[in-house]
Design an enzyme around this catalytic site. Structure first.
Site, PDB file in Angstrom:
ATOM      1  N   THR A  42     -14.936  -3.021  11.141  1.00  0.00           N
ATOM      2  CA  THR A  42     -16.041  -2.934  10.118  1.00  0.00           C
ATOM      3  C   THR A  42     -15.488  -3.321   8.878  1.00  0.00           C
ATOM      4  O   THR A  42     -14.277  -3.116   8.720  1.00  0.00           O
ATOM      5  CB  THR A  42     -16.624  -1.648  10.287  1.00  0.00           C
ATOM      6  OG1 THR A  42     -15.615  -0.623  10.013  1.00  0.00           O
ATOM      7  CG2 THR A  42     -17.455  -1.175  11.574  1.00  0.00           C
ATOM      8  N   TYR A  55       5.615  -8.673  10.632  1.00  0.00           N
ATOM      9  CA  TYR A  55       4.702  -9.668  10.525  1.00  0.00           C
ATOM     10  C   TYR A  55       3.901 -10.055   9.335  1.00  0.00           C
ATOM     11  O   TYR A  55       3.179 -10.599   9.246  1.00  0.00           O
ATOM     12  CB  TYR A  55       3.637  -9.285  11.749  1.00  0.00           C
ATOM     13  CG  TYR A  55       2.832  -7.690  11.408  1.00  0.00           C
ATOM     14  CD1 TYR A  55       2.186  -7.358  10.648  1.00  0.00           C
ATOM     15  CD2 TYR A  55       3.309  -6.861  12.396  1.00  0.00           C
ATOM     16  CE1 TYR A  55       1.623  -6.207  10.284  1.00  0.00           C
ATOM     17  CE2 TYR A  55       2.518  -5.529  12.587  1.00  0.00           C
ATOM     18  CZ  TYR A  55       1.842  -5.350  11.401  1.00  0.00           C
ATOM     19  OH  TYR A  55       1.342  -4.167  11.253  1.00  0.00           O
TER      20      TYR A  55
HETATM   21  C1  HXC Z   1     -11.578   0.575  14.402  1.00  0.00           C
HETATM   22  C2  HXC Z   1     -11.605   2.429  12.689  1.00  0.00           C
HETATM   23  C3  HXC Z   1     -10.493   3.063  13.603  1.00  0.00           C
HETATM   24  C4  HXC Z   1     -10.065   2.254  14.789  1.00  0.00           C
HETATM   25  C5  HXC Z   1     -10.789   4.338  11.880  1.00  0.00           C
HETATM   26  N1  HXC Z   1     -11.779   2.942  11.599  1.00  0.00           N
HETATM   27  N2  HXC Z   1     -10.107   4.062  12.870  1.00  0.00           N
HETATM   28  N3  HXC Z   1     -11.870   1.209  13.158  1.00  0.00           N
HETATM   29  N4  HXC Z   1     -10.663   1.297  15.151  1.00  0.00           N
HETATM   30  N5  HXC Z   1      -9.273   2.806  15.505  1.00  0.00           N
HETATM   31  C6  HXC Z   1     -12.604   2.720  10.770  1.00  0.00           C
HETATM   32  C7  HXC Z   1     -13.615   4.024  10.577  1.00  0.00           C
HETATM   33  O1  HXC Z   1     -14.799   3.421  11.512  1.00  0.00           O
HETATM   34  C8  HXC Z   1     -14.255   3.561   9.284  1.00  0.00           C
HETATM   35  O2  HXC Z   1     -15.127   2.545   9.030  1.00  0.00           O
HETATM   36  C9  HXC Z   1     -12.869   3.363   8.278  1.00  0.00           C
HETATM   37  O3  HXC Z   1     -11.912   2.731   9.400  1.00  0.00           O
HETATM   38  C10 HXC Z   1     -12.343   4.502   7.774  1.00  0.00           C
HETATM   39  O4  HXC Z   1     -12.157   5.439   8.656  1.00  0.00           O
HETATM   40  P1  HXC Z   1     -11.795   6.963   8.433  1.00  0.00           P
HETATM   41  O5  HXC Z   1     -11.270   7.401   9.421  1.00  0.00           O
HETATM   42  O6  HXC Z   1     -13.086   7.564   7.395  1.00  0.00           O
HETATM   43  O7  HXC Z   1     -10.619   6.740   7.368  1.00  0.00           O
HETATM   44  P2  HXC Z   1      -9.436   7.606   6.707  1.00  0.00           P
HETATM   45  O8  HXC Z   1      -9.939   8.871   7.131  1.00  0.00           O
HETATM   46  O9  HXC Z   1      -9.268   7.426   5.639  1.00  0.00           O
HETATM   47  O10 HXC Z   1      -8.083   6.977   7.779  1.00  0.00           O
HETATM   48  C11 HXC Z   1      -7.598   5.808   7.319  1.00  0.00           C
HETATM   49  C12 HXC Z   1      -7.110   5.166   8.934  1.00  0.00           C
HETATM   50  C13 HXC Z   1      -6.473   6.146   9.694  1.00  0.00           C
HETATM   51  C14 HXC Z   1      -6.290   3.700   8.249  1.00  0.00           C
HETATM   52  C15 HXC Z   1      -8.346   4.501   9.628  1.00  0.00           C
HETATM   53  O11 HXC Z   1      -5.743   5.568  10.544  1.00  0.00           O
HETATM   54  C16 HXC Z   1      -5.121   6.840   8.585  1.00  0.00           C
HETATM   55  O12 HXC Z   1      -5.316   7.700   7.908  1.00  0.00           O
HETATM   56  N6  HXC Z   1      -3.870   6.253   9.172  1.00  0.00           N
HETATM   57  C17 HXC Z   1      -2.766   6.924   8.181  1.00  0.00           C
HETATM   58  C18 HXC Z   1      -1.463   6.959   9.346  1.00  0.00           C
HETATM   59  C19 HXC Z   1      -1.280   5.741   9.942  1.00  0.00           C
HETATM   60  O13 HXC Z   1      -2.112   4.723  10.226  1.00  0.00           O
HETATM   61  N7  HXC Z   1       0.151   5.488  10.268  1.00  0.00           N
HETATM   62  C20 HXC Z   1       0.484   4.314  10.997  1.00  0.00           C
HETATM   63  C21 HXC Z   1       1.082   3.181   9.897  1.00  0.00           C
HETATM   64  S1  HXC Z   1       1.897   2.296  11.084  1.00  0.00           S
HETATM   65  P3  HXC Z   1     -16.510   2.518   8.741  1.00  0.00           P
HETATM   66  O14 HXC Z   1     -16.875   1.224   8.695  1.00  0.00           O
HETATM   67  O15 HXC Z   1     -17.231   3.076  10.089  1.00  0.00           O
HETATM   68  O16 HXC Z   1     -16.773   3.253   7.535  1.00  0.00           O
HETATM   69  C22 HXC Z   1       2.462   0.715  10.119  1.00  0.00           C
HETATM   70  C23 HXC Z   1       3.427   0.099  10.527  1.00  0.00           C
HETATM   71  C24 HXC Z   1       3.020  -1.090  11.205  1.00  0.00           C
HETATM   72  O17 HXC Z   1       1.497   0.652   9.272  1.00  0.00           O
HETATM   73  C25 HXC Z   1       4.301  -1.895  12.133  1.00  0.00           C
HETATM   74  C26 HXC Z   1       4.491  -1.178  13.366  1.00  0.00           C
HETATM   75  C27 HXC Z   1       5.538  -1.932  14.475  1.00  0.00           C
END
Ligand code: HXC
Length: 283
Positions: free
Chosen positions: A108, A150
């Site tokens: 989305t 990447y």
């Molecule tokens: C699809 C998703 C989703 C999923 C969330 N969304 N999770 N869409 N698949 N699994 C969508 C939601 O529907 C919403 O869209 C929007 O994302 C925001 O979601 P929220 O949960 O309200 O946001 P928030 O609480 O701010 O969370 C942000 C996040 C979450 C990125 C989605 O995963 C997070 O907080 N992550 C932080 C920690 C993290 O990800 N660490 C890993 C980093 S690793 P809509 O349209 O419904 O509003 C990394 C290294 C990479 O980067 C290299 C590895 C080898």
């Protein structure tokens, strides 16, 4: 190589420093005598992390700040608070990130925006506030951006927002390294390969079968260890690297080299059989 005073006299802010690789780097810096400021969204996690870091040494100052890196106003206020509490700030590690697996057609706009806001806007917000503090006070400093392998060259399927965001951060690294060199501000990046953490792996490597495939495509056949990453970060943040800027250092056990055209041969059969095959092909 490092001693307990390698980073002495420096205060370093690590975003997302309450857990995972951010906490590992914070601990590595603490062992080398740096004062540590960490920020994140979850108070409890930050509090626990601070006591873990403080346990490393009583001679350093450690503090936590609740901040969402997406909020420019809060980030600017936080930098001022850190300077007030610690007296100065010499380093910033943009480590906070967001990521999840999704088919790109199912994303989305909100999902795309959430990751870009944390990764790209978050890194900009912290860098902008910290850079202005350094420039206005005629101070030198170091910025380290945590990107991914990447971010450059390949992009990556199923993590489109992260690939776009991290590519932007890499562009920011090189742009600012040039632009801010005259202020004595170094800007570098680390591109880590697979370093498993709860935060990343719960979102990115949910199945055992995926894990096996993941390890198998790394030439060294193992994940990275957190200390290996924190050692590299320590070096880049220290006065041992005063002439390095605009660089992105890959640390991935060779994972990024998979594209080599004949590399696949390695997985076809055991090495002794391969050697026999090569021998049989000799004219
Ligand atoms: C699809 C998703 C989703 C999923 C969330 N969304 N999770 N869409 N698949 N699994 C969508 C939601 O529907 C919403 O869209 C929007 O994302 C925001 O979601 P929220 O949960 O309200 O946001 P928030 O609480 O701010 O969370 C942000 C996040 C979450 C990125 C989605 O995963 C997070 O907080 N992550 C932080 C920690 C993290 O990800 N660490 C890993 C980093 S690793 P809509 O349209 O419904 O509003 C990394 C290294 C990479 O980067 C290299 C590895 C080898």
């Amino acid at each position: 190589m490092f001693t307990s005073d390698t980073l002495q006299g420096k205060t370093i802010l690590i975003t997302g420093g309450g857990s995972g690789l951010g906490l590992a780097m914070a601990k590595g810096f603490a062992k080398c005598g740096a004062n540590i400021a960490i920020c994140g969204r979850t108070e409890k996690k930050l509090e626990e992390a601070v006591s873990e870091i403080q346990n490393i040494s009583e001679d350093i100052k450690v503090g936590w700040y609740q901040a969402d890196v997406r909020d420019h106003e809060r980030v600017t206020a936080m930098i001022a608070e850190i300077v007030e509490d610690f007296g100065s700030l010499e380093g910033l590690v943009n480590n906070a990130a967001g990521n999840f697996l999704s088919a790109s057609e199912d994303l989305t706009p909100g999902g795309f925006k959430a990751v870009i806001d944390i990764v790209l806007h978050g890194s900009f917000n912290c860098t902008h506030a910290f850079g202005n503090y350094l420039i206005n006070n005629e101070k030198n400093g170091a910025i380290l951006n945590i990107v991914t392998t990447y971010a450059e060259g390949t992009g990556c399927a199923f993590v489109l927002p992260s690939a776009c965001g991290k590519a932007g951060v890499l562009a920011m690294t090189r742009s600012l390294a040039f632009e801010w060199a005259e202020y004595g501000i170094r800007v570098n990046a680390i591109a880590p390969g697979p370093f498993p953490t709860e935060g990343a792996w719960s979102r990115l490597v949910p199945e055992k079968v995926m894990e096996e495939k993941f390890i198998n495509k790394i030439p060294m056949k193992r994940y990275g260890e957190q200390e290996e990453l924190s050692n590299l970060a320590t070096f880049l943040m220290s006065d041992m690297a005063p002439y390095i800027t605009g660089e992105s250092v890959v640390i991935d056990g060779g994972e990024r080299l998979q594209a080599g055209q004949f590399n696949f041969i390695n997985d076809l059969m055991p090495r002794d059989k391969l050697k026999a095959l090569f021998k049989s092909m000799r004219p």
